[in-house]
Write an enzyme that holds these catalytic residues in place. Structure first.
Site, mmCIF file in Angstrom:
data_model
loop_
_atom_site.group_PDB
_atom_site.id
_atom_site.type_symbol
_atom_site.label_atom_id
_atom_site.label_comp_id
_atom_site.label_asym_id
_atom_site.label_seq_id
_atom_site.Cartn_x
_atom_site.Cartn_y
_atom_site.Cartn_z
ATOM 1 N N ARG A 55 41.086 56.007 38.983
ATOM 2 C CA ARG A 55 39.788 55.392 38.670
ATOM 3 C C ARG A 55 39.926 53.892 38.483
ATOM 4 N NH1 ARG A 55 38.375 58.751 33.686
ATOM 5 N NH2 ARG A 55 36.552 57.420 33.389
ATOM 6 N N ARG B 107 37.390 65.277 29.332
ATOM 7 C CA ARG B 107 36.812 65.218 30.669
ATOM 8 C C ARG B 107 37.933 65.374 31.688
ATOM 9 N NH1 ARG B 107 33.053 59.936 30.997
ATOM 10 N NH2 ARG B 107 34.128 59.755 32.991
ATOM 11 N N ARG C 27 28.153 50.129 41.332
ATOM 12 C CA ARG C 27 29.605 50.207 41.262
ATOM 13 C C ARG C 27 30.245 49.778 42.581
ATOM 14 N NH1 ARG C 27 30.608 54.221 36.932
ATOM 15 N NH2 ARG C 27 32.826 54.523 36.735
ATOM 16 N N ARG D 132 40.338 60.200 24.565
ATOM 17 C CA ARG D 132 38.906 60.486 24.481
ATOM 18 C C ARG D 132 38.635 61.987 24.525
ATOM 19 N NH1 ARG D 132 34.671 57.360 28.304
ATOM 20 N NH2 ARG D 132 35.517 58.569 30.026
ATOM 21 N N LYS E 198 31.489 50.989 28.025
ATOM 22 C CA LYS E 198 30.109 50.829 28.499
ATOM 23 C C LYS E 198 29.158 51.823 27.831
ATOM 24 C CE LYS E 198 30.953 51.411 32.932
ATOM 25 N NZ LYS E 198 32.426 51.548 32.977
HETATM 26 P P1 ADP Z 1 33.702 55.721 33.583
HETATM 27 O O1 ADP Z 1 32.871 54.471 33.565
HETATM 28 O O2 ADP Z 1 34.450 55.918 32.311
HETATM 29 O O3 ADP Z 1 34.562 55.853 34.810
HETATM 30 P P2 ADP Z 1 31.380 57.348 34.230
HETATM 31 O O4 ADP Z 1 30.917 58.470 33.386
HETATM 32 O O5 ADP Z 1 30.526 56.138 34.350
HETATM 33 O O6 ADP Z 1 32.800 57.001 33.640
HETATM 34 O O7 ADP Z 1 31.662 57.865 35.723
HETATM 35 C C1 ADP Z 1 32.418 59.000 35.987
HETATM 36 C C2 ADP Z 1 32.582 59.193 37.489
HETATM 37 O O8 ADP Z 1 31.286 59.391 38.105
HETATM 38 C C3 ADP Z 1 33.168 57.990 38.249
HETATM 39 O O9 ADP Z 1 34.564 57.974 38.210
HETATM 40 C C4 ADP Z 1 32.611 58.242 39.660
HETATM 41 O O10 ADP Z 1 33.347 59.216 40.350
HETATM 42 C C5 ADP Z 1 31.233 58.800 39.399
HETATM 43 N N1 ADP Z 1 30.225 57.704 39.384
HETATM 44 C C6 ADP Z 1 29.577 57.214 38.304
HETATM 45 N N2 ADP Z 1 28.751 56.213 38.658
HETATM 46 C C7 ADP Z 1 28.879 56.056 39.997
HETATM 47 C C8 ADP Z 1 28.313 55.182 40.964
HETATM 48 N N3 ADP Z 1 27.433 54.227 40.624
HETATM 49 N N4 ADP Z 1 28.688 55.327 42.268
HETATM 50 C C9 ADP Z 1 29.556 56.257 42.640
HETATM 51 N N5 ADP Z 1 30.145 57.107 41.781
HETATM 52 C C10 ADP Z 1 29.820 57.018 40.474
#
Ligand code: ADP
Ligand code: ZN
Length: 216
Positions: A171, A160, A88, A127, A13
């Site tokens: 996740r 990370r 999400r 990554r 993404k």
């Molecule tokens: P990825 O899509 O690779 O999991 P992100 O950088 O988008 O990585 O998100 C990292 C973390 O941030 C998620 O695992 C979650 O804990 C938190 N997060 C991100 N976006 C949301 C959201 N919309 N609602 C709740 N938690 C979120």
């Protein structure tokens, strides 16, 4: 143009969002990046988000929705935006719909990145990120010229905390339980466009542009 990028963690993404945001000159809004910024600068929101992110779960909806509402109210979002990592959960999707309705706006497209779980696990474990300039690398597909060091600024690369193997599995579970239902939600509204992404970032970008062009 108002676009949402859906897809599991590690489905690409962030990479696709950066390409599309440049192409269409719309802001790329990544909730993950916003949370990491708060964590780095030590704000109360960052401290709250940190424990959830470390465990591979989600930050509570109310907190996340407030953060996004604030971001979408900025002037650069008036003519469009690309959301990466939001919504999400179903409550987040409903909150977004209400926010947009309030300002007389509508979503144009939802791109759903499709990647198998085994590919995701392989990609996320390789990554690496530069903590200084934000450049992204992958030990398998896009390694830095010098092992462990950022090409752009020479700083040591980091993984990370939530890309460690146990957290990646958690996740993925979180994604399947809480986020995957949004696919049906947006499909029912006629907004969903699947983008297979087992290949290169360039292929995904090309597919996305073709799909967006066709429906524009
Ligand atoms: P990825 O899509 O690779 O999991 P992100 O950088 O988008 O990585 O998100 C990292 C973390 O941030 C998620 O695992 C979650 O804990 C938190 N997060 C991100 N976006 C949301 C959201 N919309 N609602 C709740 N938690 C979120
Ligand atoms: Zn760097």
């Amino acid at each position: 143009m108002r676009i949402i990028l859906l897809g599991p963690p590690g489905s690409g993404k962030g990479t696709l969002a950066a390409d599309l945001s440049r192409h269409f000159s719309i802001p790329h809004i990544s909730t993950g990046d916003l949370f990491r910024h708060h964590m780095r600068t030590g704000t109360p929101l960052g401290r709250l988000a940190e424990s959830h992110i470390r465990s591979g779960g989600l930050v509570p909806d109310s907190v996340t929705v407030d953060m996004v509402r604030e971001r979408l109210a900025q002037p650069d979002c008036a003519d469009g935006f690309l959301l990466d990592g939001f919504p999400r959960t179903e409550p987040q999707a409903h909150a977004l719909a209400a926010m947009l309705a309030e300002s007389g706006q509508a979503l144009d497209h939802v791109l759903d990145l499709r990647v198998r779980d085994d590919t995701i696990i392989r990609r996320l474990s390789g990554r690496r990120l530069c903590p200084a300039c934000g450049a992204g690398y992958n030990l398998v597909s896009a390694p830095p010229r010098l092992e462990g060091v950022c090409d752009a600024c020479g700083k040591p690369l980091e993984q990370r905390a939530d890309d460690r193997a146990e957290t990646v599995l958690r996740r993925l579970e979180t994604y399947h339980a809480q986020t995957a239902p949004l696919v049906g939600f947006y499909e029912a509204q006629g907004l969903l466009m699947p983008v297979p992404n087992e290949g290169s970032p360039a292929e995904a970008f090309e597919t996305a542009l073709r799909l967006l062009g066709r429906t524009a």
